[in-house]
Design an enzyme around this catalytic site. Sequence first.
Site, short mmCIF file in Angstrom:
data_model
loop_
_atom_site.label_atom_id
_atom_site.label_comp_id
_atom_site.label_asym_id
_atom_site.label_seq_id
_atom_site.Cartn_x
_atom_site.Cartn_y
_atom_site.Cartn_z
N LYS A 1 0.83 -1.22 0.00
CA LYS A 1 0.00 0.00 0.00
C LYS A 1 0.86 1.27 0.00
O LYS A 1 0.61 2.18 -0.77
CB LYS A 1 -0.94 0.01 1.22
CG LYS A 1 -1.90 -1.16 1.25
CD LYS A 1 -2.92 -1.04 2.38
CE LYS A 1 -2.33 -1.19 3.77
NZ LYS A 1 -1.78 -2.53 4.10
N ARG B 1 -9.60 0.23 8.98
CA ARG B 1 -9.23 -1.16 9.25
C ARG B 1 -10.33 -1.91 9.98
O ARG B 1 -10.17 -3.10 10.26
CB ARG B 1 -7.96 -1.20 10.10
CG ARG B 1 -6.66 -1.35 9.29
CD ARG B 1 -5.52 -1.35 10.30
NE ARG B 1 -4.32 -2.02 9.88
CZ ARG B 1 -3.27 -1.39 9.36
NH1 ARG B 1 -3.30 -0.11 9.11
NH2 ARG B 1 -2.17 -2.07 9.08
N ARG C 1 11.27 -6.36 4.36
CA ARG C 1 11.17 -4.93 4.71
C ARG C 1 11.74 -4.67 6.11
O ARG C 1 12.37 -3.65 6.35
CB ARG C 1 9.70 -4.49 4.65
CG ARG C 1 9.52 -2.99 4.86
CD ARG C 1 8.10 -2.56 4.62
NE ARG C 1 7.21 -2.93 5.72
CZ ARG C 1 5.89 -2.73 5.71
NH1 ARG C 1 5.31 -2.19 4.67
NH2 ARG C 1 5.15 -3.07 6.75
N ARG D 1 11.63 -1.63 11.36
CA ARG D 1 10.36 -1.72 12.10
C ARG D 1 10.29 -3.02 12.88
O ARG D 1 10.39 -4.10 12.28
CB ARG D 1 9.18 -1.66 11.11
CG ARG D 1 8.74 -0.26 10.77
CD ARG D 1 7.62 -0.27 9.76
NE ARG D 1 6.41 -0.94 10.22
CZ ARG D 1 5.27 -0.95 9.55
NH1 ARG D 1 5.20 -0.30 8.39
NH2 ARG D 1 4.21 -1.57 10.02
N ARG E 1 -0.64 -9.97 12.80
CA ARG E 1 -1.16 -8.85 12.00
C ARG E 1 -2.03 -9.38 10.86
O ARG E 1 -3.08 -8.80 10.53
CB ARG E 1 -0.01 -7.99 11.46
CG ARG E 1 0.65 -7.16 12.56
CD ARG E 1 2.02 -6.66 12.16
NE ARG E 1 1.99 -5.70 11.07
CZ ARG E 1 3.06 -5.40 10.32
NH1 ARG E 1 4.21 -6.00 10.52
NH2 ARG E 1 2.96 -4.50 9.38
#
Length: 191
Positions: free
Chosen positions: A14, A89, A128, A134, A146
């Site tokens: 996204k 969400r 990532r 992160r 998640r």
Amino acid sequence: MLNLVLFGPPGAGKGTQAEFLISTYHLNHLSTGEILRNEISRQTSLGNQAKKYIDKGELVPDSVVICMIRQKMESTPEAKGFIFDGFPRTVDQAVALDKLLIKQGAPLKGMLSLEVEEQELIDRLLKRGLISGRSDDQDLSIIKNRIEVYNQKTAPLIRYYSDQGKYYSINGMGNIEDIADRLIKAVDTLQ
Ligand code: AMP
């Protein structure tokens, strides 16, 4: 005004794809994840609260993110439109967003949903995590949670937007430029 929701599970791309849409249509980017990470790095009380949820891969409470989005929209009245990334969400967030946009006289044009296979999501997030630092991208159990939270609480939005005739499924597999082309073609048909 062109208001769009860029939708998909964690790791669907996204944020990356939002960049293409922003430069093509000159829209404002509203990523709740980015806003929250910014609050965390500034150690605000909102950030400290949100960190507890983010570190576990859980959702931050609806009231918090809805308030954040409302404030950001109100602070940019000159915007030509918004790309909502990572928001809504939950169904309650979607209902709140509809109300905000209707108040502005510019209802949502469409919800573009990036469809990506689950193993590919996990591979992308772990990759990532190595670059972004992160912590929620570096732990396999948090990543799986998640995705589980997405399936339980966020995926029902597909039905919510289909019922409004605003759901557009986009193949999110393959190379970044090809995915961007698919998105831009879909948005062009909405304008
Ligand atoms: P993201 O950058 O979109 O992957 O979001 C990172 C984390 O921030 C998520 O796992 C949630 O903990 C939190 N978050 C971001 N957006 C929302 C939202 N709309 N509602 C609740 N929590 C959110």
